[in-house]
Design a protein around this motif. Structure first.
Motif, PDB file in Angstrom:
ATOM      1  N   GLY A  36     -27.311 -15.990  76.063  1.00 53.63           N
ATOM      2  CA  GLY A  36     -26.409 -15.278  76.958  1.00 53.63           C
ATOM      3  C   GLY A  36     -25.779 -16.092  78.056  1.00 53.63           C
ATOM      4  N   HIS A  37     -25.871 -17.417  77.991  1.00 57.89           N
ATOM      5  CA  HIS A  37     -25.272 -18.256  79.023  1.00 57.89           C
ATOM      6  C   HIS A  37     -23.813 -18.568  78.678  1.00 57.89           C
ATOM      7  N   GLU A  38     -23.048 -18.854  79.695  1.00 57.89           N
ATOM      8  CA  GLU A  38     -21.622 -19.159  79.552  1.00 57.89           C
ATOM      9  C   GLU A  38     -21.480 -20.668  79.363  1.00 57.89           C
ATOM     10  N   VAL A  39     -21.216 -21.093  78.140  1.00 56.41           N
ATOM     11  CA  VAL A  39     -21.233 -22.517  77.800  1.00 56.41           C
ATOM     12  C   VAL A  39     -19.855 -22.958  77.331  1.00 56.41           C
ATOM     13  N   THR A  40     -19.401 -24.090  77.848  1.00 56.85           N
ATOM     14  CA  THR A  40     -18.166 -24.727  77.399  1.00 56.85           C
ATOM     15  C   THR A  40     -18.515 -26.087  76.815  1.00 56.85           C
ATOM     16  N   LEU A  41     -18.027 -26.344  75.627  1.00 55.45           N
ATOM     17  CA  LEU A  41     -18.325 -27.589  74.930  1.00 55.45           C
ATOM     18  C   LEU A  41     -17.094 -28.480  74.905  1.00 55.45           C
ATOM     19  N   PHE A  42     -17.216 -29.670  75.466  1.00 56.98           N
ATOM     20  CA  PHE A  42     -16.166 -30.690  75.410  1.00 56.98           C
ATOM     21  C   PHE A  42     -16.519 -31.624  74.259  1.00 56.98           C
ATOM     22  N   ALA A  43     -15.736 -31.559  73.182  1.00 54.01           N
ATOM     23  CA  ALA A  43     -16.085 -32.287  71.957  1.00 54.01           C
ATOM     24  C   ALA A  43     -14.831 -32.497  71.124  1.00 54.01           C
ATOM     25  N   SER A  44     -14.997 -33.054  69.938  1.00 50.41           N
ATOM     26  CA  SER A  44     -13.851 -33.246  69.046  1.00 50.41           C
ATOM     27  C   SER A  44     -13.315 -31.889  68.591  1.00 50.41           C
ATOM     28  N   GLY A  45     -12.020 -31.860  68.271  1.00 48.56           N
ATOM     29  CA  GLY A  45     -11.355 -30.602  67.962  1.00 48.56           C
ATOM     30  C   GLY A  45     -11.818 -29.939  66.687  1.00 48.56           C
ATOM     31  N   ASP A  46     -12.476 -30.675  65.786  1.00 48.61           N
ATOM     32  CA  ASP A  46     -12.972 -30.080  64.553  1.00 48.61           C
ATOM     33  C   ASP A  46     -14.402 -29.561  64.687  1.00 48.61           C
ATOM     34  N   SER A  47     -14.912 -29.531  65.909  1.00 51.91           N
ATOM     35  CA  SER A  47     -16.261 -29.018  66.137  1.00 51.91           C
ATOM     36  C   SER A  47     -16.327 -27.520  65.874  1.00 51.91           C
ATOM     37  N   ILE A  48     -17.518 -27.057  65.524  1.00 53.62           N
ATOM     38  CA  ILE A  48     -17.736 -25.645  65.212  1.00 53.62           C
ATOM     39  C   ILE A  48     -18.796 -25.111  66.165  1.00 53.62           C
ATOM     40  N   THR A  49     -18.438 -24.120  66.963  1.00 54.23           N
ATOM     41  CA  THR A  49     -19.355 -23.629  67.979  1.00 54.23           C
ATOM     42  C   THR A  49     -19.013 -22.199  68.382  1.00 54.23           C
ATOM     43  N   LYS A  50     -20.022 -21.479  68.884  1.00 54.12           N
ATOM     44  CA  LYS A  50     -19.816 -20.160  69.470  1.00 54.12           C
ATOM     45  C   LYS A  50     -19.528 -20.262  70.960  1.00 54.12           C
ATOM     46  N   ALA A  51     -19.662 -21.461  71.520  1.00 51.82           N
ATOM     47  CA  ALA A  51     -19.269 -21.695  72.906  1.00 51.82           C
ATOM     48  C   ALA A  51     -17.751 -21.822  72.987  1.00 51.82           C
ATOM     49  N   LYS A  52     -17.234 -21.900  74.198  1.00 49.08           N
ATOM     50  CA  LYS A  52     -15.809 -22.170  74.376  1.00 49.08           C
ATOM     51  C   LYS A  52     -15.581 -23.656  74.142  1.00 49.08           C
ATOM     52  N   LEU A  53     -14.716 -23.991  73.221  1.00 55.86           N
ATOM     53  CA  LEU A  53     -14.479 -25.387  72.858  1.00 55.86           C
ATOM     54  C   LEU A  53     -13.264 -25.936  73.580  1.00 55.86           C
ATOM     55  N   VAL A  54     -13.444 -27.078  74.224  1.00 51.36           N
ATOM     56  CA  VAL A  54     -12.328 -27.832  74.790  1.00 51.36           C
ATOM     57  C   VAL A  54     -12.149 -29.076  73.930  1.00 51.36           C
ATOM     58  N   PRO A  55     -11.143 -29.117  73.058  1.00 52.98           N
ATOM     59  CA  PRO A  55     -10.975 -30.279  72.170  1.00 52.98           C
ATOM     60  C   PRO A  55     -10.498 -31.497  72.944  1.00 52.98           C
ATOM     61  N   CYS A  56     -11.169 -32.619  72.736  1.00 50.69           N
ATOM     62  CA  CYS A  56     -10.828 -33.851  73.443  1.00 50.69           C
ATOM     63  C   CYS A  56     -10.228 -34.905  72.525  1.00 50.69           C
ATOM     64  N   CYS A  57     -10.158 -34.627  71.240  1.00 52.01           N
ATOM     65  CA  CYS A  57      -9.432 -35.393  70.242  1.00 52.01           C
ATOM     66  C   CYS A  57      -9.329 -34.480  69.030  1.00 52.01           C
ATOM     67  N   ASP A  58      -8.458 -34.784  68.117  1.00 55.41           N
ATOM     68  CA  ASP A  58      -8.225 -33.869  66.996  1.00 55.41           C
ATOM     69  C   ASP A  58      -9.433 -33.761  66.079  1.00 55.41           C
ATOM     70  N   THR A  59      -9.970 -34.896  65.675  1.00 53.46           N
ATOM     71  CA  THR A  59     -11.092 -34.918  64.738  1.00 53.46           C
ATOM     72  C   THR A  59     -12.114 -35.958  65.191  1.00 53.46           C
ATOM     73  N   ALA A  60     -13.297 -35.899  64.619  1.00 49.50           N
ATOM     74  CA  ALA A  60     -14.343 -36.863  64.928  1.00 49.50           C
ATOM     75  C   ALA A  60     -13.839 -38.288  64.710  1.00 49.50           C
ATOM     76  N   LEU A  61     -14.143 -39.174  65.649  1.00 50.07           N
ATOM     77  CA  LEU A  61     -13.560 -40.507  65.627  1.00 50.07           C
ATOM     78  C   LEU A  61     -14.084 -41.371  64.490  1.00 50.07           C
ATOM     79  N   ARG A  62     -15.374 -41.247  64.153  1.00 44.81           N
ATOM     80  CA  ARG A  62     -15.945 -42.146  63.141  1.00 44.81           C
ATOM     81  C   ARG A  62     -15.320 -41.934  61.775  1.00 44.81           C
ATOM     82  N   LEU A  63     -14.924 -40.704  61.480  1.00 49.91           N
ATOM     83  CA  LEU A  63     -14.388 -40.407  60.161  1.00 49.91           C
ATOM     84  C   LEU A  63     -12.858 -40.404  60.136  1.00 49.91           C
ATOM     85  N   ASN A  64     -12.241 -40.856  61.231  1.00 48.86           N
ATOM     86  CA  ASN A  64     -10.786 -40.922  61.302  1.00 48.86           C
ATOM     87  C   ASN A  64     -10.341 -42.376  61.134  1.00 48.86           C
ATOM     88  N   PRO A  65      -9.786 -42.741  59.988  1.00 51.90           N
ATOM     89  CA  PRO A  65      -9.434 -44.152  59.737  1.00 51.90           C
ATOM     90  C   PRO A  65      -8.345 -44.673  60.667  1.00 51.90           C
TER      91      PRO A  65
END
Length: 391
Positions: A36-65
């Motif tokens: 029940g906590h109010e959580v915001t996740l700052f992560a890559s844009g392809d992340s999957i979460t029930k928190a509020k997502l703030v995308p900081c890049c489009d996709t995960a960097l390691r798998l982006n050539p």
């Protein structure tokens, strides 16, 4: 409580394949949301979460050539966090020390979990320069190389209880190695242990560019010489449940100061015993003779493999449930959040009573011996002490 979780951008949250830190961030974030906590996740844009997502890049960097340098993306991420810092009670960073200069004025409202090794000499001047930042270790062993810093907790990792289901038998009949192909993880030891016991070994691991020579020069030839060793490559979460759950035991033959070792509790969740070398956090995670065996040599590991069938897989699972669930992890972090924010979330136990002493400083900590239980003569636990040199 309003909580920001700031994850590395190398992998999505949770990662598709390998990525221990991002995986732990996901487990913590989802458990906090569930509570029940109010959580915001700052992560890559392809992340999957029930928190509020703030995308900081489009996709995960390691798998982006297309990505050649990860630093610009992490700088942008920190700026996004800075702009919104006033919205949160606690800013929880999982990005090492990159945020220290930018958030020095807000240090008391930050928490930084250090997920990596801390014995590298280059780190000492860095942490000496920023002693005001509250830090969390993931094991007591991880702390020892550090200069005096502001430790406010030791919180071991945790997994969702239903993520890797219990398997009552290791019906696959093989030994398992899961992780990275790297010198410090010692897959060569795993191959030798399996060869000497005559059991099949399955290796599920990724090969980083930095370890390509070690793979081609050392490990690949060893696999080719041992027909009972199978290299699978990287696996996802669904495959991991099958891979670990069907194994007789997980081999964790490390040769470095492992800060935690997430794969150990992943195996424990399945009920699969762990045979681990006594390095780093291992004695804090494995209860010798209950959830696995702690060894100091290949000879001892071979003996442990012969004894692993005597361990109760249900007891291995119970050891996981008692100490290493996501709920346990979140409870510990919430106690620390309370301490930092000066608030009370509920009638939870105070932080100084937590199971791994979150407010203890390095000088106050006594490392677990890995054999602090009573056992009958001849029991698996008693024999385990002999194997690991504790008799």
């Amino acid at each position: 409580m309003r909580i920001a979780q700031i994850a590395p951008l190398y992998e999505r949250v949770p990662p598709k394949l390998y990525g221990g830190t991002e995986r732990v961030v996901s487990y913590l974030t989802e458990e906090l949301v569930r509570q029940g906590h109010e959580v915001t996740l700052f992560a890559s844009g392809d992340s999957i979460t029930k928190a509020k997502l703030v995308p900081c890049c489009d996709t995960a960097l390691r798998l982006n050539p297309k990505v050649k340098d990860s630093l610009p993306y992490h700088v942008v991420q920190l700026e996004k966090v800075r702009q919104r810092a006033s919205e949160f009670d606690v800013l929880h960073f999982h990005t090492d020390a990159l945020h220290f200069p930018l958030f020095r004025g807000l240090a008391k409202r930050t928490l930084t979990t250090l997920h990596g090794r801390l014995d590298l000499p280059d780190l000492k001047p860095l942490y000496t320069e920023f002693p005001e930042f509250p830090l969390v270790s993931i094991s007591h062993a991880q702390r020892w190389p550090m200069p005096p810093v502001n430790w406010v907790g030791t919180v071991p990792h945790g997994l969702p209880g239903d993520l890797l289901p219990f398997r009552p038998t290791g019906e696959g009949g093989y030994l398992a190695f899961l992780g990275r192909i790297s010198p410090e993880k010692r897959p060569d030891r795993a191959i030798e242990i399996a060869a000497r016991t005559g059991l099949p070994l399955k290796i599920a691991a990724k090969v980083d560019k930095a370890d390509a020579d070690y793979w081609s020069d050392v490990i690949k030839p060893m696999i080719e010489r041992n027909p009972r060793v199978e290299f699978i490559g990287e696996i996802n979460e669904h495959q991991k449940a099958e891979f670990l759950g069907n194994a007789l035991a997980l081999l964790f033959p490390i040769d470095w100061p492992e800060p935690f070792g997430l794969v150990m509790i992943e195996a424990m969740s399945c009920g699969t015993p762990v045979i681990a070398f006594r390095c780093g956090s291992v004695p804090e995670v494995i209860e010798n003779g209950v959830s696995g065996f702690i060894v100091s040599s290949i000879d001892q590991a071979v003996d442990a493999v012969q004894m692993v069938g005597r361990l109760e897989r249900q007891s291995v699972r119970q050891a996981f449930e008692q100490r290493f669930t996501a709920e346990c992890m979140a409870r510990e972090y919430l106690s620390i959040y309370e301490h930092l924010a000066g608030t009370r979330l509920s009638a939870r136990r105070p932080a100084h009573q937590s199971r791994l002493s979150p407010l203890a400083m390095p000088g106050d900590i006594t490392l677990p011996s890995g054999a602090g239980w009573m056992e009958a003569p001849g029991s698996p636990a008693a024999q385990a002490r002999s194997i690991s040199g504790q008799a």
